[in-house]
Write an enzyme that holds these catalytic residues in place. Structure first.
Site, PDB file in Angstrom:
ATOM      1  N   GLN A  21      49.640  55.920  14.206  1.00 19.92           N
ATOM      2  CA  GLN A  21      48.868  54.809  14.738  1.00 19.92           C
ATOM      3  C   GLN A  21      47.546  54.756  13.977  1.00 19.92           C
ATOM      4  O   GLN A  21      47.091  55.750  13.418  1.00 19.92           O
ATOM      5  CB  GLN A  21      48.603  55.081  16.230  1.00 19.92           C
ATOM      6  N   PRO A  39      48.600  55.039  23.887  1.00 21.30           N
ATOM      7  CA  PRO A  39      47.765  54.332  24.871  1.00 21.30           C
ATOM      8  C   PRO A  39      48.186  54.563  26.317  1.00 21.30           C
ATOM      9  O   PRO A  39      47.332  54.620  27.210  1.00 21.30           O
ATOM     10  CB  PRO A  39      47.925  52.861  24.465  1.00 21.30           C
ATOM     11  N   PRO A  60      56.135  39.478  10.760  1.00 25.32           N
ATOM     12  CA  PRO A  60      56.690  38.132  10.584  1.00 25.32           C
ATOM     13  C   PRO A  60      55.709  37.062  11.071  1.00 25.32           C
ATOM     14  O   PRO A  60      55.295  37.089  12.226  1.00 25.32           O
ATOM     15  CB  PRO A  60      57.948  38.146  11.458  1.00 25.32           C
ATOM     16  N   TYR A  72      48.024  48.943   7.013  1.00 23.62           N
ATOM     17  CA  TYR A  72      48.339  47.832   7.911  1.00 23.62           C
ATOM     18  C   TYR A  72      47.594  46.619   7.349  1.00 23.62           C
ATOM     19  O   TYR A  72      46.411  46.428   7.607  1.00 23.62           O
ATOM     20  CB  TYR A  72      47.895  48.148   9.339  1.00 23.62           C
ATOM     21  N   GLU A 107      52.342  47.385   5.092  1.00 28.37           N
ATOM     22  CA  GLU A 107      53.033  46.923   6.293  1.00 28.37           C
ATOM     23  C   GLU A 107      52.666  45.470   6.587  1.00 28.37           C
ATOM     24  O   GLU A 107      51.491  45.097   6.584  1.00 28.37           O
ATOM     25  CB  GLU A 107      52.668  47.800   7.491  1.00 28.37           C
ATOM     26  N   PHE A 108      53.701  44.668   6.860  1.00 25.00           N
ATOM     27  CA  PHE A 108      53.533  43.255   7.166  1.00 25.00           C
ATOM     28  C   PHE A 108      54.208  42.943   8.502  1.00 25.00           C
ATOM     29  O   PHE A 108      55.001  43.733   9.007  1.00 25.00           O
ATOM     30  CB  PHE A 108      54.168  42.389   6.075  1.00 25.00           C
TER      31      PHE A 108
END
Length: 411
Positions: free
Chosen positions: A226, A168, A29, A318, A26-27
């Site tokens: 998450q 959260p 921008p 991540y 996962e990236f």
């Protein structure tokens, strides 16, 4: 029109029983043109070395990176990735139509060969403390899942977010003495920061699971979680999913340990449970970047091995737009062969996110005037910053500055 990507759920179903776990990346921008250029180069390298099952690109808070996220997602299809594009409900109105932005993004994605979407509500826009729905628009990820299925049938694979410790917004700050009343389940997912205990109480956790079941029943193919740092929390979450009749794949989301500051900020923001041993270790090496990354590899590989033993078929990293820790982990797992030594993070400073989805009251921020602490975010988006370091000659008499969103960023 480029050849359409396969759906992720079909790729997972096609995996042979007993085969090694696949990885996914996962990236986000980057903020600058240079950063975007460097990200393209990194994604190309990691595609060749890691052979990820799929690759995610995030959609910035409040739709702040919509155009760039779509551009990167489309480029991933063209360069050989299975593109998994995040899409949120926030600030997606266009010309007065509250859902036009979502419609146009899905149309462009479909025409560009994208066949996988992560349906999310999204964080509040930069400069806002709370999330609010646009009148006549989507109010939650469930609405987005339903819309995709209504408009496109099964053309898209749809993933949704899962929260092993609770979202959260569903986590409660306990008052002194309340810890003694926690159930065993609550004790297993609670967290502690600055001496304060936080937990998603059992009644709220049930609501979370009920809502997740609704998202899956509405047409979601898989769940990506998450971040978490306690494997037992993830195992309990998967077991609970099965108890709730949620039978789709649950992909663990793994935050790579790259920097002490980022680890502290993100875990506190998400109220993530951090085992005391991990917390102590991170504190002991916080000023040694090389030692921290080395430990990040060791810890990540240990977690991934436990997850593999548990039966996870995909490990979702991540990456924070970096590669060294990911490579180190996959090398240790035997999924890649000595690629960690070939990693290049000379461009790390360019890998900063657009905007500041994480800027919240109490955070350290910087602006043209200097640096300070975010003291208040007003309803009109104006941020009140108590300055501590000035870039101007002499310290002004008034220690507060008042800035609009986009005029400051989180340190």
């Amino acid at each position: 029109m480029p050849e359409a990507n396969p759906k992720i759920i079909d790729l997972i179903k096609a995996k042979k029983a007993g085969s090694p776990p696949s990885t996914s990346l996962e990236f986000f921008p980057p903020r600058t043109d240079e950063g975007v250029k460097n990200l393209y180069a990194r994604m190309e390298r990691m595609l060749k070395t890691s052979n990820p099952l799929f690759t995610d690109i995030t959609w910035g808070a409040g739709g702040s990176t919509a155009d760039l996220s779509l551009k990167i997602a489309l480029s991933m299809v063209e360069t050989g990735h299975v593109s998994n594009m995040h899409l949120t409900c926030t600030n997606m109105d266009k010309d007065g139509d509250p859902i036009a932005g979502v419609h146009d993004a899905l149309e462009a994605a479909y025409k560009g060969g994208i066949r996988n979407i992560v349906a999310l509500r999204g964080d509040p826009p930069h400069g806002q403390e709370t999330w609010t729905a646009t009148e006549g628009g989507f109010s939650c990820a469930l609405d987005l899942v339903k819309y995709i299925r209504k408009e496109y049938g099964d053309e898209f694979g749809v993933a949704v977010a899962g929260y092993p410790e609770g979202h959260p917004n569903a986590i409660t700050e306990l008052k002194p003495g309340e810890e003694a009343n926690m159930t065993d389940a609550e004790k297993g997912r609670c967290s502690k920061f600055d001496g304060i205990t936080y937990v998603c109480k059992d009644e709220d956790y049930k609501k979370e699971m009920d809502y997740l079941k609704q998202k899956v029943d509405a047409g979601s193919d898989l769940i990506i979680t998450q971040m978490f740092f306690d494997v037992e929390v993830f195992k309990t979450f998967v077991t609970d999913c099965r108890k709730w009749g949620i039978d789709c794949p649950v992909v663990p989301g793994l935050m790579c340990l790259n920097a002490y500051g980022g680890f502290k900020k993100m875990t506190k923001f998400c109220r993530a449970r951090v085992p005391q041993e991990l917390n102590d270790k991170m504190d002991s090496i916080k000023d040694d970047t090389d030692a921290l990354k080395t430990f990040g590899v060791e810890f990540g590989a240990k977690v991934c091995q436990e997850l593999t033993n548990f039966g996870c078929e995909v490990l979702h990293f991540y990456t924070l737009n970096l590669e060294k820790v990911v490579y180190g982990i996959t090398d240790q797992l035997g999924l890649t062969d000595s690629v960690a030594g070939k990693s290049d993070e000379s461009d790390a400073k360019s890998m900063q996110a657009v905007g500041s989805a994480w800027a919240r009251v109490g955070d350290k921020v910087k602006c043209t005037q200097g640096e300070g602490t975010l003291q208040e975010i007003r309803k009109d988006g104006v941020a009140v910053i108590c300055m501590e370091k000035w870039n101007v000659a002499g310290e002004p008499a008034e220690p507060l500055v008042y800035l609009q969103a986009g005029q400051y960023e989180k340190l």
